[in-house]
Design an enzyme around this catalytic site. Structure first.
Site, PDB file in Angstrom:
ATOM      1  N   ASP A   1       1.030  -1.042  -0.149  1.00  0.00           N
ATOM      2  CA  ASP A   1      -0.088   0.143   0.086  1.00  0.00           C
ATOM      3  C   ASP A   1       0.856   1.294   0.009  1.00  0.00           C
ATOM      4  OD1 ASP A   1      -2.387  -1.273   0.070  1.00  0.00           O
ATOM      5  OD2 ASP A   1      -3.368  -0.095   1.340  1.00  0.00           O
TER       6      ASP A   1
ATOM      7  N   GLU B   1      -5.295   5.218   1.573  1.00  0.00           N
ATOM      8  CA  GLU B   1      -4.129   4.445   1.545  1.00  0.00           C
ATOM      9  C   GLU B   1      -3.167   4.700   2.728  1.00  0.00           C
ATOM     10  OE1 GLU B   1      -3.964   2.144  -0.447  1.00  0.00           O
ATOM     11  OE2 GLU B   1      -5.530   2.518  -1.983  1.00  0.00           O
TER      12      GLU B   1
ATOM     13  N   TYR C   1      -2.334  -1.561   8.561  1.00  0.00           N
ATOM     14  CA  TYR C   1      -1.462  -2.898   8.717  1.00  0.00           C
ATOM     15  C   TYR C   1      -0.226  -2.963   9.530  1.00  0.00           C
ATOM     16  CZ  TYR C   1      -4.064  -2.960   4.225  1.00  0.00           C
ATOM     17  OH  TYR C   1      -5.159  -2.853   3.183  1.00  0.00           O
TER      18      TYR C   1
END
Length: 360
Positions: A67, A98, A105
């Site tokens: 990403d 994003e 994450y």
């Protein structure tokens, strides 16, 4: 009308459809801090076995970086060329989200106690580094920047269009979905529910990004098929097909890497594409996953207006039907709690704990 021409005023919009996509996207904002992760920590430490932790670790090594590269594309490949407010609003919103994905994450990795060295470990794996190197080949647009619309050549315009296909059609739209599929098998089977929520919300976002940018691709190509230095549709089509095939190949190599440790187990029988009872990966096989990414790549090609090139057998439909609703529906059933994951802020009232525990 021209997507490449700027405008000295906000309204009236030339392309209201892109404003509408921005508006819908901004009503769906979320932050990783809204996702409870305590059960994931317990799952990671006490419920997952070594095979499962190793499998997830291999995916995590490139998860965040994927990403990072997509976000960079919005800033370096898209925004320098498209100046209209409604278009830059859409792209800016996508780029900003994003950033949320990257943080989410990273939040997942750090919550599980993974060291910062994990973020660079993908460089040690050829299959992961090759994915990044491939998209970097399309990331250099310095030869186009500053030219002005009137000075763009046919090749310049085709480069811009091919870049949208690569980053939005096959990076966001295919490779990320491969990762999502591998991760979702765990929450779909009662493990790592916080990770599953992050992935579910990311799917909603990436679906909007892919569809919005492919719509932009189609408008851009249609506008530039005539006039001076026109796009050559047949040349662009062959370029897009080549990108699709090469990116599918790179993703297949990554899938092989993730499953490499288990290559001697029966789930990797090349003659068997059907689900097998594998307790570690819940019936997910490399073959089904490879069939799935080809299926997704064909769908992205169709959305761009091109014919399918993979035409899968024996899977004429989604090889992973258990993921169908999560990928295609605008409001998803949360498989982990059987609750809606339509996270539009305008419809959210109260605390998140109240929402999760609200009787249906």
């Amino acid at each position: 009308m021209s997507l490449l021409k700027g405008r000295n005023y906000y309204k009236p919009f030339t392309y209201p459809e892109f404003y509408n996509k921005w508006d819908k996207h901004e009503k769906s904002h979320w932050l990783p801090s809204e996702v409870p992760m305590h059960d994931d920590v317990n799952d990671w430490k006490n419920r997952l076995n070594d095979n499962q932790r190793d499998f997830l670790t291999n995916i995590f090594r490139f998860f965040t970086q994927g990403d990072v590269d997509v976000a960079s594309a919005y800033y370096t490949q898209y925004l320098p060329f498209f100046k209209l407010p409604e278009v830059t609003m859409m792209m800016g919103g996508f780029a900003g989200r994003e950033g949320v994905h990257i943080d989410a994450y990273s939040y997942l990795l750090e919550t599980l106690g993974m060291p910062e060295a994990t973020y660079k470990e993908f460089l040690m794996y050829e299959e992961m580094k090759d994915k990044q190197d491939y998209i970097k080949k399309f990331s250099d647009s310095r030869h186009i920047l500053g030219k002005g619309e009137e000075n763009l050549t046919t090749e310049d315009k085709e480069h811009i269009a091919a870049g949208i296909a690569l980053f939005s059609g096959f990076t966001e739209g295919m490779q990320l979905f491969s990762t999502f599929a591998m991760l979702l098998i765990f929450p779909l089977n009662g493990f790592m529910k916080g990770m599953g929520q992050i992935v579910t919300w990311s799917i909603v976002d990436e679906t909007q990004h892919t569809e919005g940018m492919i719509e932009l691709f189609k408008v851009f190509v249609e506008e530039n098929k005539t006039g001076d230095q026109p796009i050559r549709p047949s040349v662009l089509q062959e370029t897009v097909y080549k990108i699709a095939k090469e990116m599918v190949g790179l993703e297949e190599a990554f899938i092989d890497l993730v499953f490499k440790k288990y290559k001697d187990e029966p789930i990797n029988d090349d003659n068997d594409l059907e689900t097998k009872d594998n307790k570690d990966f819940f019936g997910l096989t490399p073959q089904r996953l490879k069939a799935y990414i080809k299926y997704i790549a064909d769908r992205r090609l169709n959305l761009m207006g091109y014919k399918s090139i993979f035409n899968l057998e024996p899977y004429p439909t989604n090889p992973l039907p258990e993921l169908e609703i999560m990928i295609n529906a605008p409001t998803h059933t949360n498989f982990f709690e059987n609750r809606s994951t339509d996270y539009a802020n305008v419809s959210t009232k109260g605390t998140w704990s109240e929402i999760w525990n609200k009787p249906q």
